[in-house]
Structures are given as structure tokens and as C-alpha cells.
Design a protein around this motif. Structure first.
Motif, short mmCIF file in Angstrom:
data_model
loop_
_atom_site.label_atom_id
_atom_site.label_comp_id
_atom_site.label_asym_id
_atom_site.label_seq_id
_atom_site.Cartn_x
_atom_site.Cartn_y
_atom_site.Cartn_z
N LYS A 260 -29.33 -51.92 -42.35
CA LYS A 260 -29.46 -50.58 -42.94
C LYS A 260 -29.96 -50.63 -44.38
N PRO A 261 -29.44 -51.52 -45.22
CA PRO A 261 -29.97 -51.58 -46.59
C PRO A 261 -31.45 -51.95 -46.64
N THR A 262 -31.86 -52.90 -45.79
CA THR A 262 -33.28 -53.30 -45.77
C THR A 262 -34.16 -52.16 -45.26
N ALA A 263 -33.69 -51.45 -44.23
CA ALA A 263 -34.45 -50.31 -43.72
C ALA A 263 -34.56 -49.22 -44.78
N SER A 264 -33.49 -49.01 -45.55
CA SER A 264 -33.53 -48.01 -46.61
C SER A 264 -34.54 -48.40 -47.68
N GLN A 265 -34.54 -49.67 -48.06
CA GLN A 265 -35.50 -50.14 -49.06
C GLN A 265 -36.94 -49.99 -48.54
N LEU A 266 -37.12 -50.32 -47.27
CA LEU A 266 -38.45 -50.21 -46.66
C LEU A 266 -38.96 -48.77 -46.72
N LEU A 267 -38.10 -47.82 -46.32
CA LEU A 267 -38.51 -46.41 -46.31
C LEU A 267 -38.78 -45.90 -47.73
N ALA A 268 -37.96 -46.33 -48.67
CA ALA A 268 -38.18 -45.92 -50.06
C ALA A 268 -39.51 -46.46 -50.57
N ARG A 269 -39.81 -47.69 -50.19
CA ARG A 269 -41.07 -48.31 -50.61
C ARG A 269 -42.26 -47.57 -50.00
N LEU A 270 -42.18 -47.26 -48.70
CA LEU A 270 -43.29 -46.57 -48.03
C LEU A 270 -43.44 -45.14 -48.52
N GLU A 271 -42.31 -44.50 -48.84
CA GLU A 271 -42.38 -43.13 -49.35
C GLU A 271 -43.03 -43.12 -50.73
N ALA A 272 -42.67 -44.10 -51.56
CA ALA A 272 -43.26 -44.19 -52.90
C ALA A 272 -44.76 -44.47 -52.83
N ALA A 273 -45.18 -45.21 -51.78
CA ALA A 273 -46.60 -45.52 -51.61
C ALA A 273 -47.38 -44.37 -50.97
N GLY A 274 -46.66 -43.32 -50.60
CA GLY A 274 -47.33 -42.17 -49.99
C GLY A 274 -47.66 -42.34 -48.52
N LEU A 275 -47.07 -43.34 -47.88
CA LEU A 275 -47.39 -43.60 -46.48
C LEU A 275 -46.44 -42.91 -45.51
N VAL A 276 -45.23 -42.59 -45.95
CA VAL A 276 -44.32 -41.81 -45.10
C VAL A 276 -43.79 -40.64 -45.90
N VAL A 277 -43.34 -39.62 -45.17
CA VAL A 277 -42.76 -38.44 -45.79
C VAL A 277 -41.48 -38.08 -45.06
N ALA A 278 -40.52 -37.52 -45.79
CA ALA A 278 -39.31 -37.01 -45.17
C ALA A 278 -39.66 -35.71 -44.46
N THR A 279 -39.19 -35.58 -43.21
CA THR A 279 -39.56 -34.40 -42.43
C THR A 279 -38.41 -33.99 -41.54
N GLY A 280 -37.61 -33.05 -42.00
CA GLY A 280 -36.53 -32.52 -41.18
C GLY A 280 -35.35 -33.47 -41.06
N THR A 281 -34.38 -33.04 -40.26
CA THR A 281 -33.18 -33.83 -40.01
C THR A 281 -32.84 -33.79 -38.53
N THR A 282 -32.02 -34.74 -38.10
CA THR A 282 -31.56 -34.74 -36.71
C THR A 282 -30.60 -33.57 -36.50
N GLU A 283 -30.66 -32.98 -35.31
CA GLU A 283 -29.79 -31.86 -34.99
C GLU A 283 -29.26 -32.03 -33.58
N GLY A 284 -28.17 -31.36 -33.28
CA GLY A 284 -27.61 -31.35 -31.93
C GLY A 284 -26.87 -32.60 -31.55
N ARG A 285 -26.50 -33.43 -32.54
CA ARG A 285 -25.76 -34.65 -32.25
C ARG A 285 -24.45 -34.63 -33.03
N PRO A 286 -23.42 -35.32 -32.52
CA PRO A 286 -22.15 -35.40 -33.25
C PRO A 286 -22.35 -36.08 -34.61
N GLY A 287 -21.55 -35.70 -35.57
CA GLY A 287 -21.61 -36.32 -36.87
C GLY A 287 -22.61 -35.66 -37.79
N PRO A 288 -22.72 -36.15 -39.00
CA PRO A 288 -23.65 -35.56 -39.97
C PRO A 288 -25.10 -35.76 -39.57
N SER A 289 -25.93 -34.80 -39.95
CA SER A 289 -27.36 -34.92 -39.65
C SER A 289 -27.97 -36.04 -40.50
#
Length: 401
Positions: free
Chosen positions: A45-74
């Protein structure tokens, strides 16, 4: 001994490999959460978080919505940033240039069609730029925003001379300086590819040839052509002329000479669009005075629908197609043959079944025949796929960031 930044196994290379794996997963699956990306890549999880932060900073990924309809926090979802790069594709015929622009995720965001009637041999550079600019404008972009352009034409540009060959019916495209002139006005890399090859790319990536690394695509519209995919790669030949099967000498057709001047050969005469109305007339059917492709598609559509009077025409046309294909099969032994183009599509499954039966008698290998699945703009879609693959390789490479 110290390692250089590009040495395999170093942190920068491993990070780049993980980045590319995550980006490919997002392209294949759509928006994913950090947890899901971690599970699919095997990263913590920490490595995946770092990866996404890196790709978001590079402009290659964007945050888009949240998960819905599942138990627990979105959970936050991430997707590839479609606007990180744009590509354009052109499908060129003697009558028109059709253009499209797509974002990095592959969705078409702009299109344009430029009629090019008549036999004028001037203005090709103007026509190409007008088509590119029209599609870009429809996408809310300008020419300089495009990362790459792939142009599909009949024939092929000879790599040693830069001149278009095997397409004398495409006026204005045969100047020895054309590619230099286009390079001067198009500020991005431009790739030129045979139109039938691009139809094969579309079928391999999106259609009937998915998962096949050795197949032949036979194309029948205004002319007959083929694309040869061997070991997963297009085989273009020494001058780009591999697959120009319309020039193929075949039994049942007169031996034609100076085929380049005639822009056709034995197989074209035997089983091209022009052959269908000729067969029909010989069998006693009236045919309208219209372009051969239009007449052929109408007749084959009626025959495929079960019109008994046209059954003989359908059988003979299938036998003619199988006659030429037998030579191709004897040399290449492909695992699959994809039948494509408007003329063949009109004959549909009845035509495919007849060709399969005939080919089994004429050739020792017995490849499976299928009808192409990409019926709408196969050349244009193949050009977009080709442009996107090359552009993703460049844009997704984070090893130097």
C-alpha cells in the motif's frame, strides 16, 4: 561499482517498470483504487500510494470519483489522464480524407472529413493540414497540441526513395518531395502506413485477430490487398509492397504485364469488386451502371440474404477468392485469415463459409477464416491504435523523471 541511472535493477528502472504496469492496468480496467492497483501489481500500500502520487504529479493520472455501494469508507479512484497527450489519424482515399483525434486513453474527441473529388494532382499538403486542423479544432485543440500523426494511404512509401508506390489512383501523392513538404508544416512526428496494414492493426488490437500473432487480412473494396502479420509484427517487405496481392498472377485470369501501370493484376481482375457484376451479367442478371464497389456490395448483400437467383454468383466469387488465397496460404501458412472490406462484408457468413470450403480443397494448410469485426472505419481506428501505442511508450516512460 556504482550503477548508472539506466542500469536494470536500479531503483529508477524498477520505479519506471511499476509506473508503466500501473498505467497499463488503468488503461485496461478503467478507474482503480490505490488498494486495487496494489493487489493487481503486487505492490504494498505505501509503494502504491507513492506510485500514484508520482504519476499524479507528472500529470499522467488524475483522481476521478470514489468507490460507492461497498461496505466501509469510500476509496479514491484514479484514471489515466486522457489529456496528457493527443494523437491524430488520417485515412486517405482518392475521394476524401477522414481524420480523427484521440486522447491518451483512446477515446475519439474530434473528427473531420474533407472531400477530395476529381483528379487534381495539386494541394495535397493543403488537404492534409486542413484535415488535421479540422479534427484538432473539433477536439478543442490546435495542430501543435498533437503528439503524433499516423496517415493511412493505399500503397506504401518506398523507404529508399520516399515515393508512394502501388497506388497510381491516388493523385498528387507521388511527388518525391511530398514527405519533406509535409514534415515542414506538421510539427510532430508523422508516420505513413498502408491502409490495409492499419485495418489489420485494428483487428489485432480490437477485433477478430486478438490473441493471434500469425494471420493474414484480406481486404476487398475498390481494390484487393492483404496485410501480413508474422510473429506479431506487420511484414512490409523491402519496398513496402508485401501484401499487394491484387498484382498476384492466378489461374483463371489472363497473365497481366506492366501491372504497376495498370494498378492491378490477375487476382484483382479475378476476384476484385469489378468481378462481381461481371459474374452476375454472365449468369444472366441485370446490373445497374454504377461504381463497381456499389454494385458488388448490393449483389453480395442480396446473395447473403438468401436470394436463390444469386447463389451461383456467390459460389463462383467465393471460388475466385479462394483461388488467390491458396497461393498466400501455401507460402505463409497462417493460423488465421481475416476477411475484411466492404465487398467481403456484404457477403458475410455465407461467403466466408464458401471460401473456407473451397480453400480446404485448394491448399494443404487449413487456416481458420473469420469475418473482420471492425466494420466502422477500420483504417482510421488502426491508425489511431498505432499512434497511441507509440505515444504511450514515450509519455509513459518515467525513467528520466
Amino acid at each position: 561499482m556504482a550503477t548508472t541511472p539506466g542500469t536494470p535493477g536500479t531503483p529508477s528502472v524498477l520505479r519506471a517498470m511499476n509506473d508503466r504496469a500501473a498505467l497499463d492496468l488503468l488503461l485496461a480496467h478503467g478507474p482503480l483504487s490505490r488498494t486495487r492497483i496494489g493487489k493487481l501489481t503486487g505492490l504494498s500500500k505505501p509503494t502504491a500510494s507513492q506510485l500514484l502520487a508520482r504519476l499524479e504529479a507528472a500529470g499522467l493520472v488524475v483522481a476521478t470519483g470514489t468507490t460507492e455501494g461497498r461496505p466501509g469508507p469510500s476509496a479514491q479512484l484514479y484514471a489515466v489522464n486522457a489529456g496528457a497527450a493527443h494523437v491524430a489519424a488520417l485515412d486517405v482515399t482518392p475521394d476524401r480524407i477522414r481524420a480523427a483525434v484521440a486522447g491518451l486513453t483512446g477515446e475519439t474527441v474530434g473528427s473531420f472529413e474533407l472531400p477530395t473529388p476529381g483528379r487534381s494532382s495539386t494541394g495535397v499538403v493543403r488537404q492534409v493540414t486542413q484535415a488535421v486542423d479540422g479534427a484538432a479544432q473539433d477536439a478543442g485543440l490546435v495542430r501543435g497540441d498533437l503528439h503524433r500523426v499516423v496517415i493511412g494511404t493505399p500503397g506504401a512509401f518506398d523507404p529508399s526513395t520516399g515515393r508512394l508506390r502501388y497506388a497510381s489512383h491516388l493523385p498528387g501523392w507521388h511527388s518525391p518531395t511530398l514527405l519533406d513538404e509535409l514534415a515542414a508544416v506538421l510539427p510532430m512526428p508523422v508516420v505513413y502506413e498502408n491502409d490495409v496494414n492499419l485495418a489489420a492493426v485494428a483487428e489485432q488490437r480490437l477485433g477478430a485477430a486478438r490473441g493471434h500473432e500469425n494471420f493474414v487480412l484480406l481486404w476487398a473494396e475498390g481494390g484487393l490487398g492483404a496485410a501480413l502479420v508474422l510473429g506479431g509484427r506487420l511484414h512490409r517487405g523491402w519496398t513496402g509492397g508485401a501484401g499487394e496481392v491484387g498484382f498476384l498472377p492466378v489461374p483463371g485470369a489472363p497473365l497481366m504485364r506492366r501491372v504497376a501501370q495498370a494498378n492491378g493484376g490477375g487476382f484483382q481482375e479475378l476476384a476484385g469488386a469489378v468481378a462481381v457484376p461481371r459474374i452476375a451479367k454472365r449468369l444472366g442478371h441485370e446490373t445497374p451502371e454504377q461504381p463497381a464497389v456499389q454494385v458488388a456490395t448490393e449483389l453480395l448483400t442480396r446473395a447473403a440474404a438468401g436470394e436463390a437467383e444469386l447463389a451461383g454468383m456467390l459460389r463462383e466469387f467465393a471460388q475466385r477468392l479462394a483461388t488467390g488465397l491458396a497461393s498466400v496460404v501455401a507460402v505463409l501458412d497462417p493460423e488465421l485469415i481475416v476477411l475484411s472490406g466492404a465487398v467481403i462484408a456484404a457477403g458475410g457468413e455465407p461467403l466466408r463459409s464458401l471460401v473456407q470450403t473451397e480453400l480446404a480443397d485448394l491448399a494443404a494448410p487449413r487456416p481458420r477464416l473469420v469475418i473482420g469485426e471492425i466494420q466502422q472505419d477500420p483504417v482510421l481506428r488502426g491508425a489511431l491504435q498505432s499512434a497511441l501505442e507509440a505515444t504511450r511508450d514515450e509519455v509513459f516512460d518515467t525513467s528520466s523523471r
